[in-house]
Design a protein around this motif. Structure first.
Motif, mmCIF file in Angstrom:
data_model
loop_
_atom_site.group_PDB
_atom_site.id
_atom_site.type_symbol
_atom_site.label_atom_id
_atom_site.label_comp_id
_atom_site.label_asym_id
_atom_site.label_seq_id
_atom_site.Cartn_x
_atom_site.Cartn_y
_atom_site.Cartn_z
ATOM 1 N N LYS A 205 1.004 -1.327 -0.006
ATOM 2 C CA LYS A 205 -0.128 -0.181 0.020
ATOM 3 C C LYS A 205 0.942 1.389 -0.113
ATOM 4 N N LEU A 206 1.993 1.055 0.992
ATOM 5 C CA LEU A 206 2.993 2.430 0.653
ATOM 6 C C LEU A 206 3.463 2.636 -0.768
ATOM 7 N N VAL A 207 3.895 1.404 -1.281
ATOM 8 C CA VAL A 207 4.363 1.666 -2.554
ATOM 9 C C VAL A 207 3.420 2.070 -3.577
ATOM 10 N N GLY A 212 5.470 3.740 -6.993
ATOM 11 C CA GLY A 212 6.515 2.553 -7.362
ATOM 12 C C GLY A 212 5.804 1.381 -7.677
ATOM 13 N N ILE A 213 6.511 0.247 -7.875
ATOM 14 C CA ILE A 213 6.368 -0.754 -8.421
ATOM 15 C C ILE A 213 7.078 -2.082 -7.753
ATOM 16 N N VAL A 214 6.173 -3.186 -7.943
ATOM 17 C CA VAL A 214 6.784 -4.518 -7.277
ATOM 18 C C VAL A 214 6.857 -5.442 -8.711
ATOM 19 N N MET A 215 8.018 -6.005 -8.734
ATOM 20 C CA MET A 215 8.073 -6.853 -9.965
ATOM 21 C C MET A 215 8.302 -8.318 -9.594
ATOM 22 N N GLU A 248 -1.253 -0.122 -11.846
ATOM 23 C CA GLU A 248 0.067 0.523 -12.097
ATOM 24 C C GLU A 248 1.226 0.036 -11.425
ATOM 25 N N HIS A 249 1.089 -0.901 -10.385
ATOM 26 C CA HIS A 249 2.134 -0.815 -9.424
ATOM 27 C C HIS A 249 2.738 -2.408 -9.295
#
Length: 340
Positions: A205-207, A212-215, A248-249
């Protein structure tokens, strides 16, 4: 790859024929050196890795182009070549020097993973979340003041801050300090596999708030927490991150050539189309949304990082000259001049 010993290695997932078959448009090559090099020759070894990546692109100009910007990625993709980018994997590669960080950037590095599988004197890694931290007692868990200066200098340079391998405290500290979106270059969802290398929902949620993005990583031990996994298991992680953080993340950060257990159906870089085809069978995913997952989300983050750099340049923000306190390095200075 037909050259021994890599032809049958569990660690071999990438070569030009398989990259072409997988329709890969852009690839980060990791300038990684082991944590054992910390306080020794990590900087030199990282420079040698960067040199190797550059020579790899130069030796294969018909297939690879070294790029350092969103514009470069797009132009290379239109030209039918694979955009090759450099990432430095592990803050121990800096030798606790912001000047070295700037040098890595000038040589083409466009992200740096804050930690690897070891703490630095200024940031805690995910191993610390297992109660085995070896970080300095001179700072609280997470980022020290020098670590926060590293993040700010990365913002100024236009280098993406990568929080894969970081402890939760380090993740949260970096997210609170960074004025640009961050990345998790190869991590998955903690809620589905409780490895400390994965990202908890509160951090997801902070990302999203950070932009930002988690890959998603394909290492089976980060997907199912055991030695086997399938495409469906990877899709579960993608969908979970999408549901918690937003479309988007989420992105793809397989970790190929850095892992030795891959999901069934995603054995190497040639298999990416299989993943996207599986997603297209899900009514929750449109073609445009799959494109975002495949690369547009990362390009959006990269572009916003570049925009922060330009704003700070126009504001005449100067390079950070801060030095790490020598007492943080106590016991590690025998091989360093002036404890730098």
């Amino acid at each position: 790859m037909k050259v021994e010993p890599w032809a049958r290695s569990n660690w071999s997932h990438t070569d030009l024929p398989r990259l072409k078959k997988g329709m890969v448009g852009a690839q980060f090559w990791s300038a990684y050196v082991p944590c054992g090099a910390q306080y020794l020759d990590a900087v030199q070894l990282t420079l040698e890795q960067i040199d190797l990546i550059k020579r790899l692109a130069e030796l294969n100009p018909d297939h690879l182009s070294l790029v350092t910007s969103v514009k470069g990625v797009q132009e290379t993709h239109r030209a039918g070549r694979i955009a090759s980018l450099i990432g430095v994997e592990g803050g121990h590669s800096l030798g606790n020097s912001l000047a070295v960080l700037r040098t890595f950037y000038s040589l083409g590095a466009r992200y740096m993973t804050i930690t690897h599988t070891c703490d630095t004197a200024w940031a805690d890694c995910s191993v610390g979340d297992q109660g085995a931290s070896t970080s300095s007692e001179e700072h609280n868990p997470g980022l020290s003041e020098f670590g926060k200066a590293v993040v700010r200098e990365m913002n100024r340079l236009g280098m993406m801050v990568d929080l894969s391998h970081a402890s939760v405290s380090t993740m949260k500290d970096a997210l609170s300090v960074s004025k640009a979106p961050v990345i998790f270059s190869h991590s998955s969802a903690f809620s589905l596999c409780n490895s400390t290398r994965n990202v908890p929902d509160d951090v997801l949620k902070l990302v999203a708030l950070n932009g930002g993005i988690v890959m998603v990583n394909f290492y089976t031990y980060f997907i199912t927490c055991n030695s086997t996994a399938t495409i469906a298991d990877v899709v579960d992680h993608i969908n979970h991150i999408r549901e918690v953080a937003g479309l988007e993340h989420v992105g793809i950060g397989a970790g190929y050539d850095g892992i030795n257990h891959t999901p069934q159906g995603l054995e190497d870089v040639s298999k990416y189309p299989h993943l996207f085809a599986t997603l297209m069978e899900d009514p929750r995913w449109s073609e445009e949304e799959v494109k975002r997952l495949a690369g547009l989300n990362l390009l959006r983050v990269f572009r916003e990082v570049e925009q922060v750099r330009e704003k700070w340049r126009l504001a005449a923000v100067m390079p950070v000259e801060e030095l790490i306190p020598v007492n943080y390095l106590e016991g590690h200075t025998d091989c360093m001049y002036l404890g730098s």
